[in-house]
Design a protein around this motif. Structure first.
Motif, PDB file in Angstrom:
ATOM      1  N   UNK A  83       0.830  -1.200   0.000  1.00  0.00           N
ATOM      2  CA  UNK A  83       0.000   0.000   0.000  1.00  0.00           C
ATOM      3  C   UNK A  83       0.865   1.251   0.000  1.00  0.00           C
ATOM      4  N   UNK A  84       0.541   2.187  -0.909  1.00  0.00           N
ATOM      5  CA  UNK A  84       1.175   3.507  -0.916  1.00  0.00           C
ATOM      6  C   UNK A  84       0.342   4.417  -0.012  1.00  0.00           C
ATOM      7  N   UNK A  85       0.960   4.958   1.028  1.00  0.00           N
ATOM      8  CA  UNK A  85       0.221   5.754   1.998  1.00  0.00           C
ATOM      9  C   UNK A  85      -0.219   7.113   1.458  1.00  0.00           C
ATOM     10  N   UNK A  86       0.420   7.613   0.411  1.00  0.00           N
ATOM     11  CA  UNK A  86       0.120   8.962  -0.081  1.00  0.00           C
ATOM     12  C   UNK A  86      -1.335   9.133  -0.523  1.00  0.00           C
ATOM     13  N   UNK A  87      -1.868   8.283  -1.419  1.00  0.00           N
ATOM     14  CA  UNK A  87      -3.272   8.480  -1.815  1.00  0.00           C
ATOM     15  C   UNK A  87      -4.253   8.258  -0.677  1.00  0.00           C
ATOM     16  N   UNK A  88      -3.895   7.423   0.291  1.00  0.00           N
ATOM     17  CA  UNK A  88      -4.775   7.208   1.439  1.00  0.00           C
ATOM     18  C   UNK A  88      -4.887   8.499   2.253  1.00  0.00           C
ATOM     19  N   UNK A  89      -3.749   9.164   2.458  1.00  0.00           N
ATOM     20  CA  UNK A  89      -3.742  10.436   3.183  1.00  0.00           C
ATOM     21  C   UNK A  89      -4.509  11.505   2.401  1.00  0.00           C
ATOM     22  N   UNK A  90      -4.283  11.564   1.093  1.00  0.00           N
ATOM     23  CA  UNK A  90      -4.947  12.576   0.267  1.00  0.00           C
ATOM     24  C   UNK A  90      -6.463  12.365   0.230  1.00  0.00           C
ATOM     25  N   UNK A  91      -6.889  11.106   0.141  1.00  0.00           N
ATOM     26  CA  UNK A  91      -8.332  10.812   0.154  1.00  0.00           C
ATOM     27  C   UNK A  91      -8.952  11.203   1.489  1.00  0.00           C
TER      28      UNK A  91
END
Length: 212
Positions: A62-70
């Motif tokens: 899992x890439x944490x960046x899109x999770x944070x952005x969402x």
């Protein structure tokens, strides 16, 4: 089910009555209170189950960046954010990989972020971030607020169940965060200063050491 099914019946029946009856202002307000409190009670039950019931993991890379952005996008459009709140995102240009269940990572961010917003009732900046670290740590989630802060003597107790200090909430949000991160063999670091805000860092290991 013994609680949620009757609760769903009560809420559904009240919604039908509210839509079909000719209510005066006070009666409509009472109906709204019942529906709102039913929803709040259902949320408390969901939080309790998330804390007490063993979780089923769907671990992926899992890439944490899109999770944070969402999460930031959802927060900006949620009832938790008031007119004086700002939600900022700080993520690097390169992926921040870890092995985790995406739904649980989203819940960690959401619980920490909503707690941070409640610590800023008059407004302020909420910063959500993710970064890479060398060694056995794959990724770090960062949630920082400019709120009321936490007394040093209470820092060790904030992840205990039902220790929430805010009127809104179930008192289980931070305990659920601790449960999830602990199951992955991760680490949570909290620094806070009264009147200046709180910073929470969640370190997730490269390999998810999920507890049995």
């Amino acid at each position: 089910h013994e609680i949620r099914n009757p609760l769903g019946s009560i809420s559904g029946s009240m919604q039908v009555l509210r839509d079909e009856l000719a209510l005066n202002g006070e009666q409509a307000q009472l109906m709204d209170i019942v529906l709102r409190e039913s929803e709040r009670l259902n949320g408390t039950i969901n939080n309790f189950l998330a804390y007490a019931r063993p979780q089923r993991f769907g671990i992926t890379r899992l890439d944490l960046r899109p999770v944070v952005q969402d999460a930031a996008l959802l927060l900006r459009n949620s009832a938790e954010v008031g007119p004086g709140h700002i939600v900022d995102v700080d993520v690097p240009s390169l992926p921040v990989w870890c092995e985790a269940d995406e739904g649980q990572v989203r819940q960690v961010i959401w619980n920490l972020a909503t707690n941070a917003l409640r610590a800023m009732p008059g407004g302020g900046c909420l910063r959500l971030g993710a970064r890479r670290e060398p060694g056995n740590v794959a990724g770090v989630l960062v949630v920082k607020d400019e709120g009321v802060g936490i007394p040093e003597a209470e820092l060790d107790a904030i992840f205990q169940p039902f220790r929430g200090s805010f009127e809104k909430g179930s008192g289980l949000g931070m305990a659920i965060v601790h449960r999830i991160v602990n199951d992955y063999g991760g680490e949570i670091r909290v620094t806070s200063k009264l009147g200046a805000g709180t910073r929470v860092e969640v370190r997730l290991p490269a390999r998810a050491a999920v507890a049995a």
